[in-house]
Design an enzyme around this catalytic site. Structure first.
Site, PDB file in Angstrom:
ATOM      1  N   GLU A  33      -2.070   5.008   3.065  1.00 15.82           N
ATOM      2  CA  GLU A  33      -2.009   3.595   2.666  1.00 15.82           C
ATOM      3  C   GLU A  33      -3.374   2.983   2.344  1.00 15.82           C
ATOM      4  OE1 GLU A  33      -0.321   4.950   5.170  1.00 15.82           O
ATOM      5  OE2 GLU A  33       1.793   4.583   4.690  1.00 15.82           O
ATOM      6  N   ASP A  43       0.798  -1.229   0.000  1.00 14.09           N
ATOM      7  CA  ASP A  43       0.000   0.000   0.000  1.00 14.09           C
ATOM      8  C   ASP A  43       0.832   1.281   0.000  1.00 14.09           C
ATOM      9  OD1 ASP A  43       1.120  -0.070   2.484  1.00 14.09           O
ATOM     10  OD2 ASP A  43      -0.703  -0.717   3.513  1.00 14.09           O
ATOM     11  N   ARG A  62       2.753   8.206   9.325  1.00 13.28           N
ATOM     12  CA  ARG A  62       2.507   9.639   9.086  1.00 13.28           C
ATOM     13  C   ARG A  62       1.425  10.183  10.002  1.00 13.28           C
ATOM     14  NH1 ARG A  62       4.288  11.707   3.788  1.00 13.28           N
ATOM     15  NH2 ARG A  62       5.703  10.083   3.136  1.00 13.28           N
ATOM     16  N   HIS A  87       6.578   5.047  13.075  1.00 13.68           N
ATOM     17  CA  HIS A  87       6.901   5.884  11.911  1.00 13.68           C
ATOM     18  C   HIS A  87       5.682   6.383  11.146  1.00 13.68           C
ATOM     19  CE1 HIS A  87       6.074   2.048   9.911  1.00 13.68           C
ATOM     20  NE2 HIS A  87       5.824   2.760   8.833  1.00 13.68           N
ATOM     21  N   HIS A 106      13.348   5.029  12.736  1.00 10.00           N
ATOM     22  CA  HIS A 106      13.078   5.212  11.305  1.00 10.00           C
ATOM     23  C   HIS A 106      13.861   6.434  10.824  1.00 10.00           C
ATOM     24  CE1 HIS A 106      10.695   5.904   7.636  1.00 10.00           C
ATOM     25  NE2 HIS A 106      10.211   4.684   7.782  1.00 10.00           N
ATOM     26  N   GLU A 150      -0.221  -9.029  -1.235  1.00 16.12           N
ATOM     27  CA  GLU A 150      -0.783  -8.526   0.028  1.00 16.12           C
ATOM     28  C   GLU A 150      -2.030  -7.669  -0.265  1.00 16.12           C
ATOM     29  OE1 GLU A 150       0.899  -5.498   2.931  1.00 16.12           O
ATOM     30  OE2 GLU A 150       1.605  -7.328   3.878  1.00 16.12           O
TER      31      GLU A 150
HETATM   32  C1  UD1 Z   1       6.686   4.595   3.686  1.00 13.06           C
HETATM   33  C2  UD1 Z   1       5.286   4.086   3.326  1.00 13.06           C
HETATM   34  C3  UD1 Z   1       4.660   3.380   4.520  1.00 13.06           C
HETATM   35  C4  UD1 Z   1       5.580   2.328   5.077  1.00 13.06           C
HETATM   36  C5  UD1 Z   1       6.948   2.927   5.363  1.00 13.06           C
HETATM   37  C6  UD1 Z   1       7.873   1.822   5.778  1.00 13.06           C
HETATM   38  C7  UD1 Z   1       4.118   5.526   1.727  1.00 13.06           C
HETATM   39  C8  UD1 Z   1       3.124   6.613   1.566  1.00 13.06           C
HETATM   40  N1  UD1 Z   1       4.399   5.187   2.990  1.00 13.06           N
HETATM   41  O1  UD1 Z   1       6.534   5.600   4.667  1.00 13.06           O
HETATM   42  O2  UD1 Z   1       3.436   2.763   4.116  1.00 13.06           O
HETATM   43  O3  UD1 Z   1       5.011   1.850   6.272  1.00 13.06           O
HETATM   44  O4  UD1 Z   1       7.461   3.535   4.173  1.00 13.06           O
HETATM   45  O5  UD1 Z   1       8.979   2.294   6.477  1.00 13.06           O
HETATM   46  O6  UD1 Z   1       4.618   5.013   0.762  1.00 13.06           O
HETATM   47  N2  UD1 Z   1      14.227   8.291   4.623  1.00 13.06           N
HETATM   48  C9  UD1 Z   1      15.594   8.253   4.462  1.00 13.06           C
HETATM   49  N3  UD1 Z   1      16.178   7.070   4.098  1.00 13.06           N
HETATM   50  C10 UD1 Z   1      15.469   5.928   3.906  1.00 13.06           C
HETATM   51  C11 UD1 Z   1      14.080   5.968   4.086  1.00 13.06           C
HETATM   52  C12 UD1 Z   1      13.473   7.158   4.427  1.00 13.06           C
HETATM   53  O7  UD1 Z   1      16.273   9.244   4.644  1.00 13.06           O
HETATM   54  O8  UD1 Z   1      16.054   4.874   3.583  1.00 13.06           O
HETATM   55  C13 UD1 Z   1      13.581   9.563   5.011  1.00 13.06           C
HETATM   56  C14 UD1 Z   1      13.499  10.574   3.860  1.00 13.06           C
HETATM   57  O9  UD1 Z   1      13.703  11.857   4.361  1.00 13.06           O
HETATM   58  C15 UD1 Z   1      12.053  10.437   3.400  1.00 13.06           C
HETATM   59  C16 UD1 Z   1      11.351  10.170   4.715  1.00 13.06           C
HETATM   60  O10 UD1 Z   1      12.246   9.317   5.420  1.00 13.06           O
HETATM   61  O11 UD1 Z   1      11.611  11.598   2.748  1.00 13.06           O
HETATM   62  C17 UD1 Z   1      10.006   9.481   4.615  1.00 13.06           C
HETATM   63  O12 UD1 Z   1      10.037   8.427   3.693  1.00 13.06           O
HETATM   64  P1  UD1 Z   1       8.746   8.098   2.775  1.00 13.06           P
HETATM   65  O13 UD1 Z   1       9.088   6.990   1.855  1.00 13.06           O
HETATM   66  O14 UD1 Z   1       8.186   9.337   2.218  1.00 13.06           O
HETATM   67  O15 UD1 Z   1       7.629   7.604   3.792  1.00 13.06           O
HETATM   68  P2  UD1 Z   1       7.671   6.656   5.049  1.00 13.06           P
HETATM   69  O16 UD1 Z   1       7.120   7.428   6.188  1.00 13.06           O
HETATM   70  O17 UD1 Z   1       8.974   5.983   5.175  1.00 13.06           O
HETATM   71  N1  UDP Z   2      12.508  -3.823  10.168  1.00  9.63           N
HETATM   72  C1  UDP Z   2      13.887  -3.932   9.996  1.00  9.63           C
HETATM   73  N2  UDP Z   2      14.719  -3.079  10.706  1.00  9.63           N
HETATM   74  C2  UDP Z   2      14.234  -2.124  11.546  1.00  9.63           C
HETATM   75  C3  UDP Z   2      12.815  -1.998  11.687  1.00  9.63           C
HETATM   76  C4  UDP Z   2      11.994  -2.850  10.973  1.00  9.63           C
HETATM   77  O1  UDP Z   2      14.357  -4.802   9.262  1.00  9.63           O
HETATM   78  O2  UDP Z   2      15.033  -1.408  12.158  1.00  9.63           O
HETATM   79  C5  UDP Z   2      11.614  -4.719   9.403  1.00  9.63           C
HETATM   80  C6  UDP Z   2      10.570  -5.494  10.202  1.00  9.63           C
HETATM   81  O3  UDP Z   2      11.055  -6.772  10.557  1.00  9.63           O
HETATM   82  C7  UDP Z   2       9.393  -5.597   9.249  1.00  9.63           C
HETATM   83  C8  UDP Z   2       9.537  -4.363   8.371  1.00  9.63           C
HETATM   84  O4  UDP Z   2      10.856  -3.867   8.556  1.00  9.63           O
HETATM   85  O5  UDP Z   2       9.498  -6.723   8.390  1.00  9.63           O
HETATM   86  C9  UDP Z   2       8.526  -3.328   8.774  1.00  9.63           C
HETATM   87  O6  UDP Z   2       8.837  -2.113   8.179  1.00  9.63           O
HETATM   88  P1  UDP Z   2       8.186  -0.754   8.624  1.00  9.63           P
HETATM   89  O7  UDP Z   2       7.761  -0.854  10.052  1.00  9.63           O
HETATM   90  O8  UDP Z   2       9.148   0.321   8.243  1.00  9.63           O
HETATM   91  O9  UDP Z   2       6.933  -0.634   7.652  1.00  9.63           O
HETATM   92  P2  UDP Z   2       5.431  -1.197   7.696  1.00  9.63           P
HETATM   93  O10 UDP Z   2       5.478  -2.682   7.867  1.00  9.63           O
HETATM   94  O11 UDP Z   2       4.729  -0.491   8.813  1.00  9.63           O
HETATM   95  O12 UDP Z   2       4.871  -0.786   6.382  1.00  9.63           O
END
Ligand code: UD1
Ligand code: UDP
Length: 382
Positions: free
Chosen positions: A134, A98, A213, A211, A243, A120
């Protein structure tokens, strides 16, 4: 006959974990040509998983920019995937879950008349505002998919109630459990020496991840609750793999970093994270994946959300929804840390999410979509 070309698109950490078993299975199958495409919506957190599962995507759109808007992620993904579709002419595009990557890649496929396969599929809270965005993303993907790989019977029911044809849905189990089974065989030493020290000391661990939003404005509540718990339970170590979203860090960390028994780490590699879950007494989280993994490890999860699209473990009693109110978090965590009976009632190893064969079911279902294989029996929890 030419093998169907299946393009798998993913961009965030949880998508990478959940498509990894499918990519492995596609690579083993004689029936398909497989192309892995990373949008790079995440960077460091995605690369960690790719390295762990030894996946090298054929294409990487590298779209991540700090704090970019959802529309920027969406538009970069649509135009990037459009180019790859033109260059490679896939016969199907598989997206997971999602995220914005999933919704945008599905739209790009739909507009190019490439069949969409949704891994999924069918998770719903019934509230379009939560989780945001999502719930909207997965509904969009559900509307335009040809094959729906639903993890559970309940997710299939959700799709049927939205008018999806039963024959287009396979109950596969969740591939996150396949990934967990793979990770169990990996040797683990924590790279963060502070975690190694906690492990050596045999301390009681409470793990916290957050994490979402829609929780960002409530990070203060979560932080203050952890601070109160850390003060009250000085023998417990609260481990928080943070995160990388800077907004999460800004709002949460100032409340907790000054406590000796709060350990904030960088995102952990998947093998270390699953090891940490195994060693934890209790987990507080708003993560989707954690709600699926922890029950199979017998770890109670207090979910920092008002609702969940994953009701199965709540019904089984291992997961409890507690929201983000400071007092509720303190009360519920305190109860599980002090009341043995309450703890034991929740700490049941249940596995409503999969049997480790989800990826095989998905690939066989893909084969049946192309008329070259037969579906397996639907996943049914024991
Ligand atoms: C996204 C997904 C969410 C999922 C989450 C998993 C959407 C809308 N949301 O949210 O469903 O649960 O990922 O973690 O797609 N950033 C870094 N390095 C990284 C990753 C993130 O610096 O490797 C920072 C960046 O500043 C980025 C911010 O995190 O802009 C947010 O990342 P983003 O992909 O926009 O959304 P998540 O909150 O991570
Ligand atoms: N996870 C990881 N390292 C971390 C935190 C989470 O490998 O430091 C893994 C966790 O086992 C799970 C997945 O990341 O499989 C969940 O990711 P996240 O919580 O970012 O996203 P969501 O599942 O809520 O979309």
């Amino acid at each position: 006959m030419k093998k169907p070309k299946v393009m798998t698109v993913y961009g965030t950490r949880p998508e990478a974990i959940k498509v990894a078993p499918v990519l492995r299975q596609l690579a083993k199958s004689p029936n398909f040509e497989s192309i892995a495409v990373s949008t790079g919506q995440h960077r460091e957190m995605l690369d960690q998983v790719n390295q762990m599962f030894k996946i090298v995507p054929e294409f990487d759109l590298n779209i991540m920019r700090p704090a970019q808007s959802l529309n920027m992620i969406f538009s970069r993904t649509v135009s990037g995937i459009d180019g790859i579709i033109s260059a490679t002419a896939p016969d199907a595009i598989l997206v997971q879950g999602d995220t914005t990557t999933a919704a945008a890649a599905a739209i790009a496929a739909f507009n190019s008349q490439v069949p969409v396969v949704h891994l999924e599929a069918g998770l719903r809270t019934g509230d379009i505002t939560e989780p945001f965005p999502e719930e909207g993303n997965r509904k969009i993907v559900g509307q335009i998919s040809k094959l729906h790989l639903a993890p559970t019977a309940a997710s299939k029911e959700n799709l049927i109630s939205e008018g999806v044809c039963s024959e287009d849905i396979v109950i596969s189990g969740n591939t996150v459990i396949d990934a967990l089974f793979i990770a169990k065989n990996w040797k683990v030493r924590f790279t963060d020496e502070r975690l190694e020290a906690v492990r050596r000391a045999g301390s009681k661990i409470v793990m916290v991840t957050t994490h979402r939003r829609e929780n960002i404005q409530d990070m203060k509540n979560i932080g203050r609750a952890i601070a109160r718990l850390a003060k009250d339970f000085s023998d417990v170590v609260f481990v928080l793999p943070a995160h990388l979203n800077p907004k999460v860090r800004e709002k949460l960390l100032p409340w907790i970093v000054r406590f000796n028994n709060v350990l904030v780490t960088e995102p952990l590699p998947y093998n270390e994270f699953t090891q940490l879950m195994t060693r934890s007494t209790l987990i507080l989280s708003d993560s989707g994946g954690v709600q699926e993994e922890a029950p199979s490890l017998g770890k109670p999860v207090l979910v920092l959300r008002k609702n969940t699209e994953r009701p199965e473990a709540v019904l089984a009693g291992t997961v409890k929804l507690i929201g983000t109110n400071e007092d509720s978090i303190v009360r519920e965590a305190r109860r599980l840390l002090t009341d043995k009976e309450a703890y034991n009632t929740m700490a049941n190893a249940v596995n409503p999410y999969g049997d480790g064969n989800a990826a095989i079911r998905c690939v066989r279902a893909l084969g049946s979509m192309f008329g070259i294989d037969e579906r397996m029996a639907d996943y049914c929890p024991l």
